[in-house]
Design an enzyme around this catalytic site. Structure first.
Site, PDB file in Angstrom:
ATOM      1  N   LYS A 163       0.844  -1.201   0.000  1.00 24.76           N
ATOM      2  CA  LYS A 163       0.000   0.000   0.000  1.00 24.76           C
ATOM      3  C   LYS A 163       0.881   1.254   0.000  1.00 24.76           C
ATOM      4  O   LYS A 163       0.695   2.158  -0.796  1.00 24.76           O
ATOM      5  CB  LYS A 163      -0.925  -0.038   1.217  1.00 24.76           C
ATOM      6  CG  LYS A 163      -1.865   1.133   1.301  1.00 24.76           C
ATOM      7  CD  LYS A 163      -2.823   0.987   2.479  1.00 24.76           C
ATOM      8  CE  LYS A 163      -3.565   2.293   2.705  1.00 24.76           C
ATOM      9  NZ  LYS A 163      -4.493   2.229   3.828  1.00 24.76           N
ATOM     10  N   GLU A 169      10.430  -4.660   4.627  1.00 19.27           N
ATOM     11  CA  GLU A 169      10.536  -6.057   4.195  1.00 19.27           C
ATOM     12  C   GLU A 169      10.273  -6.187   2.697  1.00 19.27           C
ATOM     13  O   GLU A 169      10.991  -6.870   1.967  1.00 19.27           O
ATOM     14  CB  GLU A 169       9.511  -6.929   4.949  1.00 19.27           C
ATOM     15  CG  GLU A 169       9.773  -7.113   6.433  1.00 19.27           C
ATOM     16  CD  GLU A 169       9.141  -6.036   7.300  1.00 19.27           C
ATOM     17  OE1 GLU A 169       8.855  -4.918   6.789  1.00 19.27           O
ATOM     18  OE2 GLU A 169       8.945  -6.301   8.488  1.00 19.27           O
ATOM     19  N   GLY A 204      -4.908  -1.964   4.905  1.00 23.29           N
ATOM     20  CA  GLY A 204      -4.125  -3.114   4.429  1.00 23.29           C
ATOM     21  C   GLY A 204      -4.812  -4.440   4.692  1.00 23.29           C
ATOM     22  O   GLY A 204      -4.886  -5.308   3.825  1.00 23.29           O
ATOM     23  N   ARG A 205      -5.343  -4.614   5.897  1.00 23.45           N
ATOM     24  CA  ARG A 205      -5.948  -5.904   6.247  1.00 23.45           C
ATOM     25  C   ARG A 205      -7.345  -6.066   5.669  1.00 23.45           C
ATOM     26  O   ARG A 205      -7.999  -7.080   5.884  1.00 23.45           O
ATOM     27  CB  ARG A 205      -5.943  -6.083   7.763  1.00 23.45           C
ATOM     28  CG  ARG A 205      -6.579  -4.946   8.539  1.00 23.45           C
ATOM     29  CD  ARG A 205      -6.242  -5.038  10.014  1.00 23.45           C
ATOM     30  NE  ARG A 205      -6.731  -3.899  10.794  1.00 23.45           N
ATOM     31  CZ  ARG A 205      -6.058  -2.767  10.953  1.00 23.45           C
ATOM     32  NH1 ARG A 205      -4.884  -2.596  10.376  1.00 23.45           N
ATOM     33  NH2 ARG A 205      -6.566  -1.796  11.694  1.00 23.45           N
ATOM     34  N   GLU A 223      -5.040  -6.877  14.578  1.00 25.99           N
ATOM     35  CA  GLU A 223      -4.511  -5.553  14.224  1.00 25.99           C
ATOM     36  C   GLU A 223      -5.650  -4.527  14.282  1.00 25.99           C
ATOM     37  O   GLU A 223      -5.427  -3.349  14.510  1.00 25.99           O
ATOM     38  CB  GLU A 223      -3.855  -5.572  12.834  1.00 25.99           C
ATOM     39  CG  GLU A 223      -2.844  -4.453  12.648  1.00 25.99           C
ATOM     40  CD  GLU A 223      -2.048  -4.522  11.340  1.00 25.99           C
ATOM     41  OE1 GLU A 223      -2.663  -4.374  10.270  1.00 25.99           O
ATOM     42  OE2 GLU A 223      -0.827  -4.716  11.380  1.00 25.99           O
ATOM     43  N   HIS A 271      -5.897 -33.689  16.983  1.00 29.70           N
ATOM     44  CA  HIS A 271      -4.826 -34.570  17.463  1.00 29.70           C
ATOM     45  C   HIS A 271      -3.677 -33.767  18.029  1.00 29.70           C
ATOM     46  O   HIS A 271      -2.551 -34.239  18.108  1.00 29.70           O
ATOM     47  CB  HIS A 271      -4.363 -35.480  16.324  1.00 29.70           C
ATOM     48  CG  HIS A 271      -5.464 -36.370  15.864  1.00 29.70           C
ATOM     49  ND1 HIS A 271      -5.715 -37.606  16.425  1.00 29.70           N
ATOM     50  CD2 HIS A 271      -6.438 -36.167  14.943  1.00 29.70           C
ATOM     51  CE1 HIS A 271      -6.777 -38.137  15.837  1.00 29.70           C
ATOM     52  NE2 HIS A 271      -7.238 -37.287  14.940  1.00 29.70           N
ATOM     53  N   LYS A 328       9.206  -0.802  14.200  1.00 31.80           N
ATOM     54  CA  LYS A 328       9.780  -0.458  12.887  1.00 31.80           C
ATOM     55  C   LYS A 328      10.895   0.576  13.046  1.00 31.80           C
ATOM     56  O   LYS A 328      11.960   0.465  12.450  1.00 31.80           O
ATOM     57  CB  LYS A 328       8.698   0.156  11.976  1.00 31.80           C
ATOM     58  CG  LYS A 328       7.692  -0.823  11.420  1.00 31.80           C
ATOM     59  CD  LYS A 328       6.815  -0.090  10.395  1.00 31.80           C
ATOM     60  CE  LYS A 328       5.568  -0.872  10.057  1.00 31.80           C
ATOM     61  NZ  LYS A 328       4.650  -0.155   9.182  1.00 31.80           N
TER      62      LYS A 328
HETATM   63  O1  F6P Z   1       3.061  -3.122   9.774  1.00 34.76           O
HETATM   64  C1  F6P Z   1       1.691  -3.216   9.632  1.00 34.76           C
HETATM   65  C2  F6P Z   1       1.238  -2.869   8.262  1.00 34.76           C
HETATM   66  O2  F6P Z   1       1.138  -1.499   8.132  1.00 34.76           O
HETATM   67  C3  F6P Z   1      -0.082  -3.558   7.967  1.00 34.76           C
HETATM   68  O3  F6P Z   1      -1.165  -2.879   8.463  1.00 34.76           O
HETATM   69  C4  F6P Z   1      -0.039  -3.672   6.494  1.00 34.76           C
HETATM   70  O4  F6P Z   1      -0.965  -4.599   6.026  1.00 34.76           O
HETATM   71  C5  F6P Z   1       1.403  -4.085   6.288  1.00 34.76           C
HETATM   72  O5  F6P Z   1       2.102  -3.346   7.254  1.00 34.76           O
HETATM   73  C6  F6P Z   1       1.964  -3.871   4.924  1.00 34.76           C
HETATM   74  O6  F6P Z   1       1.931  -2.539   4.530  1.00 34.76           O
HETATM   75  P1  F6P Z   1       2.149  -2.113   3.031  1.00 34.76           P
HETATM   76  O7  F6P Z   1       1.070  -2.736   2.212  1.00 34.76           O
HETATM   77  O8  F6P Z   1       2.094  -0.627   3.019  1.00 34.76           O
HETATM   78  O9  F6P Z   1       3.496  -2.636   2.602  1.00 34.76           O
END
Ligand code: F6P
Length: 546
Positions: free
Chosen positions: A211, A217, A272-273, A358, A389, A509
Site C-alpha cells: 500500500k 521487508e 491493508g488488512r 490488528e 490430534h 519499525k
Molecule cells: O506493519 C503493519 C502494516 O502497516 C499492515 O497494516 C499492512 O498490512 C502491512 O504493514 C503492509 O503494509 P504495506 O502494504 O504498506 O506494505
C-alpha cells in the site's frame, strides 16, 4: 458521530444488566439449556446468503441475546455502520474513510468519499486487472526474452500478503494449474531464496504489493528479486516485463523502477488488512481468473448488504461480534479458536489473526481514554481434523474457556471415498462433545475404574459456533471474509476503539531501522539502548565479525 468515554461503556444500562446476568448464566450448563428447550438447536440459528450459523451451543439465553442487542443499540453500532457505508472519516486517528465495501460494490452503485463517487474508479482498476490477468493466463504477455510467464511471485507483507496467500490456498481448486504461485513476505532472506531457487527468471513475474511502497521487508525483497531477475536477464528494460506493482503510492513505485503503466492502484480508504479484494488481489485474479474473482466480490457484497440491511437479531456478523464481546468481557475468555474443516482454508486462521487483532488489539478508545474492559481476544486455529490430534485436548479438558468457530461445508470439492462424511462427522462430533461432555455417571456406566473416572470426565459447557456453507467456491470465500470483517467492526464499535489504525506496529519499525544501522556500521557504534539490547547488538556484531 457521538463519542463516548471509557466508563460510558460500563455505565450503559445494557452493560450493567449483562454483568449481573452473566453471573446467572455462568452457573448454568448447556445440557440444561437444551433440556429446557429441545428446539434450541433449531431456534438459535440464522441463515443468510447461503451461510448457516448455529449459535445454539453458546452459553447464552434469550435474555443474554436481548441484552447484547440492547448493548449494540446503546453503543450506536447501526449508526457507526451507516457512517462507514456513507464514507465518513471513521478512521479518526488517520482522518480517513473506511470503505472496503466500495471495492465490491457493483458497477452503477454510488459510494462517495469526500464528495467523489469512487465506484467508477474501483471498476476501472478491476477492468485493468482483468485485462492483465487474461494476458498472463493466456500466455499473451511474455517475459523479456519472449518466453511465457509460468511463475507468479507476490511480494508483500501483512495485508499485502496474508489475503493473497490465504485466497490462493482457499481457491486452489479454481486456479490455472500450469501457473506456479508463490508468496514472499519475510525479510528473512530464506523466504525469497527458497521461493526463487528452482525458477527461471525468464518465466517469472513479480507482483510487488505494498500500500505504502515503503515497507522495509517488501522493498528489500523486491530489490533482491530484481537483482535475481537481472542477474540472468541482464538488461534493465526487462524489469518492465517481469515486475508490476500494486500500491497507492505512484511516486515510490516509479522511484523503485517500475513503470507506473504497470501499476494497479488503490486508495487510502482501503486498510491493508481489508485489501484482499482490491488490486492487492491481483495474484488471486491471475490464479482463478477474472470471472471467479468477480464471483468472490459478489460474495463479499452479498454479506455487506446483509450487514447493512438486516435487523440485528438475524444479522450474522452482528451476532458473531456480540458473542465475542460476551465471552471476552463477561467470561474472561482470552482467545478465540477458528477451526475450518477444509484443508483449502489452512491459511484462514492466520489471515484472521491480522484482520481481528490488528483491528481491535487496542487499549484506548476513540477519544484516547484507557479502556477498563477487555478488547480483542487472541485469534488462532488450524484446519480440522489436525487440531483434534494436537491442541483440542486443552479445549476439551483444560482450565481455559476457548470459544470456537467451526467452519464446515456441505459439499467437498474433492469427493474421494467417504472422506467428506468423516470430516463433517468430526465437525458435528466436536461441537457436541464440547457442549455436552460426558458426566462421571456416564463414565462409570462404561465400567471405568473409579480412580480413572476424573480423567475421563468431560465437563462440557464449552461454547462454539457452527458456520456451514454449501461449498468453498469464490463467492463463499468472499462471504466468509466479509462475515468476519463486519464482526470485527461490531466488536470495535461496542468497545469504541478505532478498528482501522495500527499505531502499535510503529515503534518496532523505528527501532529496527536504528538497530540495523548499528549492526551494519563499519565503525564501532556508540550504543545507548538499555543494557540488554546493547549486549545483544554487541554479541551479534562480534559473531558477524568472526
Ligand atoms: O506493519 C503493519 C502494516 O502497516 C499492515 O497494516 C499492512 O498490512 C502491512 O504493514 C503492509 O503494509 P504495506 O502494504 O504498506 O506494505
Amino acid at each position: 458521530m457521538a463519542t463516548t468515554t471509557t466508563s460510558q461503556l460500563r455505565e450503559t444500562a445494557a452493560w450493567r444488566a449483562l454483568a449481573e446476568h452473566a453471573e446467572e448464566v455462568r452457573g448454568a450448563h448447556l445440557r440444561d439449556f437444551f433440556k429446557a428447550d429441545p428446539a434450541r438447536g433449531e431456534r438459535l440459528t440464522a441463515e443468510a446468503e447461503g451461510i448457516y450459523l448455529d449459535y445454539s451451543k453458546n452459553r447464552i439465553t434469550d435474555e443474554t441475546l436481548r441484552l447484547l442487542l440492547q448493548l449494540a443499540e446503546e453503543r450506536g453500532v447501526a449508526e457507526r455502520r451507516d457512517a462507514m457505508f456513507a464514507g465518513e472519516h471513521i478512521n479518526v486517528t488517520e482522518d480517513r474513510a473506511v470503505l472496503h465495501v466500495a471495492l465490491r460494490a457493483p458497477k452503477g452503485s454510488h459510494i462517495e468519499v469526500d464528495g467523489e463517487d469512487v465506484v467508477p474508479k474501483v471498476h476501472e482498476v478491476l477492468d485493468r486487472m482483468s485485462a492483465f490477468s487474461d494476458r498472463i493466463r493466456s500466455g499473451e504477455w511474455t517475459g523479456h526474452t519472449g518466453r511465457r510467464i509460468r511463475n507468479v511471485i507476490n511480494i508483500g507483507i501483512g495485508g499485502s500478503d496474508l489475503g493473497p496467500v490465504m485466497a490462493y490456498e482457499a481457491l486452489r481448486h479454481y486456479t490455472q494449474r500450469d501457473l506456479t504461485f508463490r508468496f514472499v513476505s519475510n525479510v528473512d532472506g530464506t523466504d525469497i531464496v527458497e521461493a526463487t531457487r528452482d525458477l527461471d527468471p525468464e518465466e517469472t513475474l513479480f507482483i510487488v504489493s505494498s500500500k505504502t511502497f515503503t515497507t522495509l521487508e517488501t522493498i528489500r525483497n523486491a530489490t533482491t528479486a530484481r537483482e535475481w531477475a537481472l542477474s540472468k536477464l541482464g538488461d534493465e528494460a526487462a524489469v518492465a516485463k517481469h515486475f508490476v506493482a500494486v500500491s497507492t503510492n505512484a511516486d515510490e513505485v516509479s522511484e523503485f523502477g517500475i513503470d507506473t503503466a504497470n501499476m494497479f492502484g488503490f486508495w487510502d480508504w482501503v486498510g491493508g488488512r481489508y485489501s484482499m479484494d482490491s488490486a492487492i488481489g491481483l495474484s488471486t485474479m491471475i490464479a482463478i481468473g477474472p470471472e471467479n474473482f468477480r464471483q468472490m466480490l459478489a460474495g463479499f457484497h452479498a454479506i455487506d448488504e446483509h450487514f447493512r440491511t438486516t435487523p440485528f437479531e438475524r444479522n450474522l456478523p452482528v451476532l458473531l461480534g456480540l458473542l465475542t464481546v460476551w465471552y471476552s468481557d463477561f467470561f474472561g475468555a482470552q482467545t478465540q479458536a477458528i477451526l475450518p474443516y477444509d484443508q483449502y482454508l489452512k491459511r484462514f486462521p492466520a489471515y484472521l489473526q491480522q484482520l481481528t487483532m490488528e483491528s481491535n488489539g487496542k487499549s484506548v478508545t476513540l477519544d484516547g481514554q484507557r479502556v477498563d474492559y477487555e478488547t480483542s481476544p487472541v485469534y488462532w486455529g488450524e484446519p480440522g481434523t489436525n487440531g483434534q490430534h494436537s491442541f483440542y485436548q486443552l479445549i476439551h479438558q483444560g482450565t481455559k474457556l476457548i470459544p470456537c468457530d467451526f467452519i464446515g461445508f456441505d459439499q467437498t470439492l474433492n469427493p474421494v471415498a467417504n472422506h467428506h462424511d468423516l470430516l463433517t462427522a468430526n465437525v458435528f462430533a466436536q461441537t457436541e462433545a464440547l457442549a455436552f461432555g460426558k458426566t462421571p455417571e456416564q463414565v462409570r456406566e462404561e465400567g471405568t475404574p473409579e480412580w480413572l473416572v476424573p480423567h475421563r470426565v468431560f465437563e462440557g459447557n464449552r461454547p462454539s459456533n457452527t458456520i456451514l456453507a454449501d461449498r468453498l467456491d469464490p463467492g463463499t470465500l468472499g462471504k466468509l471474509v466479509a462475515l468476519y470483517e463486519h464482526s470485527v467492526f461490531v466488536q470495535g464499535a461496542i468497545w469504541n476503539v478505532n478498528s482501522f489504525d495500527q499505531w502499535g506496529v510503529e515503534l518496532g519499525k523505528v527501532l529496527a531501522k536504528r538497530i540495523a544501522e548499528e549492526l551494519e556500521s563499519k565503525a564501532e557504534p556508540e550504543l545507548t539502548h538499555d543494557s540488554s539490547t546493547n549486549v545483544l547488538i554487541k554479541r551479534y556484531r562480534e559473531s558477524k565479525g568472526r
